[in-house]
Design an enzyme around this catalytic site. Structure first.
Site, PDB file in Angstrom:
ATOM      1  N   SER A  16     -66.587 -11.221 -14.705  1.00 19.84           N
ATOM      2  CA  SER A  16     -66.206 -11.103 -13.293  1.00 19.84           C
ATOM      3  C   SER A  16     -65.546 -12.390 -12.824  1.00 19.84           C
ATOM      4  O   SER A  16     -66.193 -13.444 -12.736  1.00 19.84           O
ATOM      5  CB  SER A  16     -67.442 -10.799 -12.442  1.00 19.84           C
ATOM      6  OG  SER A  16     -67.108 -10.955 -11.075  1.00 19.84           O
ATOM      7  N   HIS A  41     -63.407  -8.158 -14.874  1.00 22.45           N
ATOM      8  CA  HIS A  41     -63.876  -7.406 -13.704  1.00 22.45           C
ATOM      9  C   HIS A  41     -63.351  -8.130 -12.459  1.00 22.45           C
ATOM     10  O   HIS A  41     -63.556  -9.332 -12.296  1.00 22.45           O
ATOM     11  CB  HIS A  41     -65.400  -7.396 -13.746  1.00 22.45           C
ATOM     12  CG  HIS A  41     -66.059  -6.652 -12.645  1.00 22.45           C
ATOM     13  ND1 HIS A  41     -66.315  -5.289 -12.693  1.00 22.45           N
ATOM     14  CD2 HIS A  41     -66.569  -7.074 -11.448  1.00 22.45           C
ATOM     15  CE1 HIS A  41     -66.948  -4.919 -11.591  1.00 22.45           C
ATOM     16  NE2 HIS A  41     -67.107  -5.976 -10.815  1.00 22.45           N
ATOM     17  N   ASP A  43     -63.295  -8.255  -8.406  1.00 29.29           N
ATOM     18  CA  ASP A  43     -64.028  -7.836  -7.206  1.00 29.29           C
ATOM     19  C   ASP A  43     -63.157  -7.942  -5.967  1.00 29.29           C
ATOM     20  O   ASP A  43     -62.833  -9.040  -5.517  1.00 29.29           O
ATOM     21  CB  ASP A  43     -65.261  -8.728  -7.026  1.00 29.29           C
ATOM     22  CG  ASP A  43     -66.362  -8.378  -8.006  1.00 29.29           C
ATOM     23  OD1 ASP A  43     -66.661  -7.185  -8.153  1.00 29.29           O
ATOM     24  OD2 ASP A  43     -66.926  -9.306  -8.618  1.00 29.29           O
ATOM     25  N   MET A 153     -74.850  -0.867  -8.964  1.00 27.70           N
ATOM     26  CA  MET A 153     -74.984  -2.239  -8.462  1.00 27.70           C
ATOM     27  C   MET A 153     -76.436  -2.694  -8.569  1.00 27.70           C
ATOM     28  O   MET A 153     -77.354  -1.988  -8.135  1.00 27.70           O
ATOM     29  CB  MET A 153     -74.548  -2.319  -6.992  1.00 27.70           C
ATOM     30  CG  MET A 153     -73.061  -2.116  -6.753  1.00 27.70           C
ATOM     31  SD  MET A 153     -72.008  -3.277  -7.620  1.00 27.70           S
ATOM     32  CE  MET A 153     -72.489  -4.843  -6.857  1.00 27.70           C
TER      33      MET A 153
END
Ligand code: DX5
Ligand code: ZN
Length: 232
Positions: A16, A41, A43, A153
Site C-alpha cells: 500500500s 495497492h 488508497d 477491511m
C-alpha cells in the site's frame, strides 16, 4: 501482469503506497517489487467517505508510467466511485474496488454496484467490493458472483498504522465459504508478520500492507513472512 483471477500459490503481498515516500514514489514502489511484493495497492480517499484526502488519477498515471507491468489495485474510499471509473481505467488501474456501504443495496439512494462492476469489466479492469468493520457481512451477498475480489477491511478506513481488528476474521471465513477459486479474498489494515497468519487461516489470499512494509528496516523479511503464510 499478475491476473487476480488466477488462483495464487502463496498469499499475494499488495504494497500500500499510502506509507511510501511520496517524494520518491516510483523508486519506493520499485524497491518493494524487486524484494518480492506482488502488486501495488492505491488508497483513494475523498475526505467524505474516509476522514482523509490522499490521491487520485494523477498518482495512478504516474506510477503506471514508471511501472508498466505491475498490477495496480485501486481501493476507492469515496462516496461516488462511479465518477472515477473511466479516469482510473485510462490512468492505468488494474483492479477497481469500491465499498459496499455506498451501494443502493446497503443505503437508500446509493449507487448501482452491479452496473459499476460491469463498467469496470468493460473498461478492462477487474472489480472488487470492499466492506468496513462495522458493516454486516451479508451486505456483500448480492455482489459475490460478480466481483473478482472481496476486500475485508481490518481497520476503519482513513490511515495507515492502525491496529488490526481480529473480529473481522469471521467475515473472511464467511466469504471464503461462498466464492470460487477465481475470486481473491483481500484484507487491509494492521497486517504484519504477526497478524498475517491469522488472516491466511481465515481464507485471505491477498494481503495489503503499508506501515509494516514501508516502515520496516528489513522489508524483504516482511514480504517473505507474508509469503510464508500457507493458503488454506
Ligand atoms: C486504510 C487503507 C489501508 C492502509 C493500510 O484506510 O485502506 O490500505 O494503507 O495501512 P497499514 O498496513 O499500515 O494498516
Ligand atoms: Zn486500502
Amino acid at each position: 501482469m499478475l491476473d487476480l483471477r488466477t488462483p495464487p500459490t502463496h498469499p499475494l503481498v499488495a504494497a500500500s503506497i499510502l506509507s511510501a515516500d511520496f517524494g520518491d514514489m516510483a523508486g519506493d514502489c520499485r524497491r518493494v517489487l524487486e524484494l518480492g511484493a506482488d502488486l501495488l495497492h492505491i488508497d483513494v480517499m475523498d475526505g467524505h467517505f474516509a476522514p482523509n484526502l490522499t490521491m487520485g488519477a494523477d498518482m495512478i498515471r504516474g506510477v503506471r508510467r514508471h511501472l508498466p507491468h505491475v498490477n495496480l489495485d485501486v481501493h476507492l474510499m469515496v462516496e461516488n466511485p462511479g465518477h472515477y471509473v473511466e479516469p482510473f481505467a485510462k490512468a492505468g488501474a488494474s483492479n477497481f474496488a469500491f465499498h459496499v456501504e455506498v451501494c443502493e443495496t446497503f443505503k437508500p439512494g446509493g449507487i448501482d454496484g452491479h452496473a459499476l462492476i460491469e463498467k469496470a469489466h468493460t473498461l478492462g479492469m477487474t472489480a472488487g467490493i470492499v466492506i468496513n468493520p462495522p458493516t454486516p457481512v451479508e451486505a456483500l451477498e448480492p455482489y459475490l458472483d460478480a466481483v473478482d475480489l472481496v476486500l475485508v477491511m481490518s481497520v476503519n478506513p482513513g490511515f495507515s498504522g492502525q491496529s488490526f481488528m481480529p473480529e473481522v476474521l469471521d467475515k473472511a471465513r464467511w466469504v471464503s465459504e461462498r466464492v470460487n477459486r477465481h475470486t481473491r479474498i483481500e484484507m487491509d489494515g494492521g497486517l504484519n508478520p504477526q497478524t498475517a497468519p491469522l488472516a491466511a487461516a481465515a481464507g485471505v489470499d491477498t494481503m495489503v500492507t503499508a506501515s509494516a512494509l514501508f516502515g520496516s528496516d528489513d522489508p524483504k523479511a516482511v514480504i517473505d513472512a507474508f509469503h510464508a503464510c500457507g493458503l488454506p
